[in-house]
Design a protein around this motif. Structure first.
Motif, PDB file in Angstrom:
ATOM      1  N   GLU A  75       0.820  -1.211   0.000  1.00 38.22           N
ATOM      2  CA  GLU A  75       0.000   0.000   0.000  1.00 38.22           C
ATOM      3  C   GLU A  75       0.854   1.261   0.000  1.00 38.22           C
ATOM      4  O   GLU A  75       0.450   2.294  -0.551  1.00 38.22           O
ATOM      5  N   ALA A  76       2.040   1.174   0.602  1.00 34.46           N
ATOM      6  CA  ALA A  76       2.944   2.330   0.639  1.00 34.46           C
ATOM      7  C   ALA A  76       3.787   2.447  -0.622  1.00 34.46           C
ATOM      8  O   ALA A  76       4.568   3.393  -0.768  1.00 34.46           O
ATOM      9  N   GLY A  77       3.634   1.501  -1.529  1.00 32.98           N
ATOM     10  CA  GLY A  77       4.400   1.526  -2.774  1.00 32.98           C
ATOM     11  C   GLY A  77       5.864   1.153  -2.590  1.00 32.98           C
ATOM     12  O   GLY A  77       6.707   1.495  -3.412  1.00 32.98           O
ATOM     13  N   GLU A  78       6.172   0.430  -1.509  1.00 37.12           N
ATOM     14  CA  GLU A  78       7.550   0.041  -1.231  1.00 37.12           C
ATOM     15  C   GLU A  78       7.866  -1.328  -1.828  1.00 37.12           C
ATOM     16  O   GLU A  78       7.007  -2.204  -1.890  1.00 37.12           O
ATOM     17  N   SER A  79       9.106  -1.513  -2.216  1.00 35.32           N
ATOM     18  CA  SER A  79       9.597  -2.841  -2.567  1.00 35.32           C
ATOM     19  C   SER A  79      10.199  -3.468  -1.315  1.00 35.32           C
ATOM     20  O   SER A  79      10.323  -2.817  -0.274  1.00 35.32           O
ATOM     21  N   GLY A  80      10.578  -4.733  -1.399  1.00 35.01           N
ATOM     22  CA  GLY A  80      11.126  -5.371  -0.214  1.00 35.01           C
ATOM     23  C   GLY A  80      11.764  -6.709  -0.494  1.00 35.01           C
ATOM     24  O   GLY A  80      11.688  -7.252  -1.598  1.00 35.01           O
ATOM     25  N   ILE A  81      12.398  -7.242   0.555  1.00 35.01           N
ATOM     26  CA  ILE A  81      12.992  -8.567   0.488  1.00 35.01           C
ATOM     27  C   ILE A  81      12.691  -9.281   1.799  1.00 35.01           C
ATOM     28  O   ILE A  81      12.796  -8.688   2.879  1.00 35.01           O
ATOM     29  N   TYR A  82      12.255 -10.522   1.698  1.00 38.99           N
ATOM     30  CA  TYR A  82      11.981 -11.339   2.874  1.00 38.99           C
ATOM     31  C   TYR A  82      12.966 -12.492   2.910  1.00 38.99           C
ATOM     32  O   TYR A  82      13.090 -13.252   1.946  1.00 38.99           O
ATOM     33  N   ILE A  83      13.689 -12.633   4.030  1.00 38.31           N
ATOM     34  CA  ILE A  83      14.679 -13.693   4.229  1.00 38.31           C
ATOM     35  C   ILE A  83      14.125 -14.643   5.274  1.00 38.31           C
ATOM     36  O   ILE A  83      13.868 -14.243   6.413  1.00 38.31           O
ATOM     37  N   SER A  84      13.941 -15.902   4.893  1.00 34.35           N
ATOM     38  CA  SER A  84      13.183 -16.834   5.736  1.00 34.35           C
ATOM     39  C   SER A  84      14.033 -17.945   6.330  1.00 34.35           C
ATOM     40  O   SER A  84      15.116 -18.278   5.827  1.00 34.35           O
ATOM     41  N   LEU A  85      13.504 -18.543   7.382  1.00 37.71           N
ATOM     42  CA  LEU A  85      13.983 -19.815   7.903  1.00 37.71           C
ATOM     43  C   LEU A  85      13.924 -20.854   6.789  1.00 37.71           C
ATOM     44  O   LEU A  85      13.060 -20.799   5.905  1.00 37.71           O
ATOM     45  N   SER A  86      14.840 -21.816   6.823  1.00 38.09           N
ATOM     46  CA  SER A  86      14.880 -22.855   5.795  1.00 38.09           C
ATOM     47  C   SER A  86      13.505 -23.471   5.546  1.00 38.09           C
ATOM     48  O   SER A  86      12.809 -23.867   6.478  1.00 38.09           O
ATOM     49  N   SER A  87      13.150 -23.562   4.292  1.00 37.24           N
ATOM     50  CA  SER A  87      11.868 -24.157   3.926  1.00 37.24           C
ATOM     51  C   SER A  87      11.832 -25.657   4.207  1.00 37.24           C
ATOM     52  O   SER A  87      10.759 -26.261   4.219  1.00 37.24           O
ATOM     53  N   LYS A  88      13.001 -26.276   4.442  1.00 35.58           N
ATOM     54  CA  LYS A  88      13.038 -27.697   4.784  1.00 35.58           C
ATOM     55  C   LYS A  88      12.756 -27.922   6.270  1.00 35.58           C
ATOM     56  O   LYS A  88      12.501 -29.052   6.688  1.00 35.58           O
ATOM     57  N   LEU A  89      12.793 -26.850   7.062  1.00 33.99           N
ATOM     58  CA  LEU A  89      12.597 -26.962   8.503  1.00 33.99           C
ATOM     59  C   LEU A  89      11.262 -26.409   8.966  1.00 33.99           C
ATOM     60  O   LEU A  89      10.860 -26.638  10.105  1.00 33.99           O
ATOM     61  N   SER A  90      10.586 -25.658   8.103  1.00 33.81           N
ATOM     62  CA  SER A  90       9.329 -25.010   8.490  1.00 33.81           C
ATOM     63  C   SER A  90       8.524 -24.687   7.243  1.00 33.81           C
ATOM     64  O   SER A  90       9.082 -24.511   6.156  1.00 33.81           O
ATOM     65  N   GLY A  91       7.211 -24.566   7.426  1.00 38.04           N
ATOM     66  CA  GLY A  91       6.338 -24.135   6.335  1.00 38.04           C
ATOM     67  C   GLY A  91       6.243 -22.622   6.218  1.00 38.04           C
ATOM     68  O   GLY A  91       5.439 -22.111   5.433  1.00 38.04           O
ATOM     69  N   THR A  92       7.062 -21.904   6.961  1.00 36.16           N
ATOM     70  CA  THR A  92       6.990 -20.445   6.989  1.00 36.16           C
ATOM     71  C   THR A  92       7.262 -19.827   5.618  1.00 36.16           C
ATOM     72  O   THR A  92       6.554 -18.910   5.184  1.00 36.16           O
ATOM     73  N   TYR A  93       8.273 -20.309   4.916  1.00 30.71           N
ATOM     74  CA  TYR A  93       8.571 -19.761   3.588  1.00 30.71           C
ATOM     75  C   TYR A  93       7.391 -19.946   2.643  1.00 30.71           C
ATOM     76  O   TYR A  93       7.019 -19.028   1.897  1.00 30.71           O
ATOM     77  N   GLN A  94       6.781 -21.109   2.680  1.00 29.75           N
ATOM     78  CA  GLN A  94       5.651 -21.379   1.792  1.00 29.75           C
ATOM     79  C   GLN A  94       4.477 -20.463   2.104  1.00 29.75           C
ATOM     80  O   GLN A  94       3.781 -19.987   1.190  1.00 29.75           O
ATOM     81  N   ALA A  95       4.237 -20.194   3.393  1.00 29.08           N
ATOM     82  CA  ALA A  95       3.163 -19.278   3.769  1.00 29.08           C
ATOM     83  C   ALA A  95       3.441 -17.879   3.232  1.00 29.08           C
ATOM     84  O   ALA A  95       2.533 -17.186   2.755  1.00 29.08           O
ATOM     85  N   ALA A  96       4.702 -17.445   3.296  1.00 29.11           N
ATOM     86  CA  ALA A  96       5.075 -16.131   2.757  1.00 29.11           C
ATOM     87  C   ALA A  96       4.854 -16.096   1.248  1.00 29.11           C
ATOM     88  O   ALA A  96       4.355 -15.098   0.705  1.00 29.11           O
ATOM     89  N   PHE A  97       5.201 -17.169   0.573  1.00 31.80           N
ATOM     90  CA  PHE A  97       5.010 -17.239  -0.882  1.00 31.80           C
ATOM     91  C   PHE A  97       3.528 -17.129  -1.242  1.00 31.80           C
ATOM     92  O   PHE A  97       3.151 -16.381  -2.165  1.00 31.80           O
ATOM     93  N   LEU A  98       2.681 -17.843  -0.530  1.00 25.45           N
ATOM     94  CA  LEU A  98       1.240 -17.795  -0.805  1.00 25.45           C
ATOM     95  C   LEU A  98       0.682 -16.392  -0.541  1.00 25.45           C
ATOM     96  O   LEU A  98      -0.159 -15.901  -1.305  1.00 25.45           O
ATOM     97  N   ALA A  99       1.170 -15.759   0.529  1.00 30.95           N
ATOM     98  CA  ALA A  99       0.704 -14.405   0.830  1.00 30.95           C
ATOM     99  C   ALA A  99       1.093 -13.439  -0.279  1.00 30.95           C
ATOM    100  O   ALA A  99       0.281 -12.593  -0.707  1.00 30.95           O
ATOM    101  N   TYR A 100       2.307 -13.558  -0.755  1.00 28.27           N
ATOM    102  CA  TYR A 100       2.766 -12.665  -1.833  1.00 28.27           C
ATOM    103  C   TYR A 100       1.960 -12.892  -3.109  1.00 28.27           C
ATOM    104  O   TYR A 100       1.578 -11.923  -3.791  1.00 28.27           O
ATOM    105  N   GLN A 101       1.680 -14.141  -3.425  1.00 33.57           N
ATOM    106  CA  GLN A 101       0.892 -14.422  -4.623  1.00 33.57           C
ATOM    107  C   GLN A 101      -0.506 -13.818  -4.521  1.00 33.57           C
ATOM    108  O   GLN A 101      -1.041 -13.286  -5.503  1.00 33.57           O
ATOM    109  N   GLN A 102      -1.107 -13.883  -3.350  1.00 39.35           N
ATOM    110  CA  GLN A 102      -2.431 -13.279  -3.167  1.00 39.35           C
ATOM    111  C   GLN A 102      -2.378 -11.764  -3.344  1.00 39.35           C
ATOM    112  O   GLN A 102      -3.235 -11.177  -4.005  1.00 39.35           O
TER     113      GLN A 102
END
Length: 283
Positions: A75-102
């Protein structure tokens, strides 16, 4: 430009706030309730529960938290980068990916780069620090993303633990191996390889495994005096200070970061965990 990470990075929350890094907390589940890591609970509370014989649990960052945090940047028109915990150890990265796609459906111009750190604790934090330093030096988002992907691919993440039973409960060792290891004073050297925690060596005694970690640093770290080296521990300040002093005296890295292991990672490794993180290629 916004930098995002999650609480599994184990950098100090105050430092992340000071450097304008937005943190998505994983959830720690204790016998007293559910708490947002870093924000509602600190590591010492988890250490206390483990010392009493308790077994904390954790859950990944929810899709809703990612949607809320990313939406503000969009909404603020900002770009960004998200650095996540290993996707092999948690579903956190996948949740971030789904949120970004939405959000891309609503904000098609929203430019967010998602990078799997392929590590945990301050192995993830190493990449976050690189991103902070580059942002503050005026590098572009493309340049930062390229560097963070490079560090994620080249970080060496070494751990040792005191309580083999915690690894057994997580499926990393058989319970019989954990029992025999305890009797024989076997200390494992573990490494995050391709995003997964793998036992790579078994040594007798804590001193031997610490010495092996120093050997790995000596033999594998590229341009060590130019690098930041990261150390972490769960309730073993004496051992981590010994490691810090040894590395400072023998290797002279650019800087040594020392952090406690937070609620998320310590819930799976137990007390007395030590970690060492560096880059095998620096450039």
């Amino acid at each position: 430009m916004k930098i995002f990470t999650d609480s599994a990075c184990d950098l100090a929350y105050a430092d992340l706030q000071e450097n304008d890094v937005e943190v998505f907390p994983l959830t720690t589940l204790l016998d007293t309730g559910e708490y947002e890591d870093m924000i509602e609970i600190q590591a010492d509370k988890v250490y206390e529960m483990i010392a009493r014989g308790g077994h904390p649990k954790t859950s990944q960052v929810s899709l809703e938290k990612f949607l809320s945090g990313f939406r503000k940047a969009a909404e603020a028109g900002e770009s960004g980068i998200y650095i996540s915990l290993s996707s092999k150890l948690s579903g956190t990265y996948q949740a971030a990916f789904l949120a970004y796609q939405q959000l891309k459906e609503e904000f098609p111009d929203f430019d967010l780069r998602l990078v799997d750190s392929m590590s945990a604790s301050v192995g993830e934090g190493l990449s976050v620090v690189e991103a902070i330093e580059m942002r503050d030096a005026g590098f572009t988002l493309d340049e930062i993303e390229s560097r963070v992907r490079f560090t994620a691919a080249n970080v060496v993440s070494l751990f040792t633990v005191k309580d083999l039973n915690y690894l057994a409960e997580g499926g990393r060792l058989s319970k019989s191996s954990a029992f025999l290891g305890g009797l024989l004073n076997i200390q494992p050297l573990l490494e995050v390889i391709n995003g997964e925690l793998v036992p790579v060596e078994k040594l007798r005694g804590r001193k031997k495994v610490m010495n092996r970690m120093y050997e790995r640093l000596r033999d594998e770290a590229d341009m060590i005096q130019e690098q930041n080296v990261f150390l972490c521990h769960s309730d073993d300040a004496e051992a981590i200070e010994e490691m810090r002093q040894y590395i400072e005296e023998h290797f002279h890295p650019r800087r040594i970061y020392v952090n406690t292991i937070g609620s998320t990672i310590s819930s799976h490794t137990g007390l007395g965990t030590l970690g060492l993180f560096f880059l095998k290629k620096y450039e």
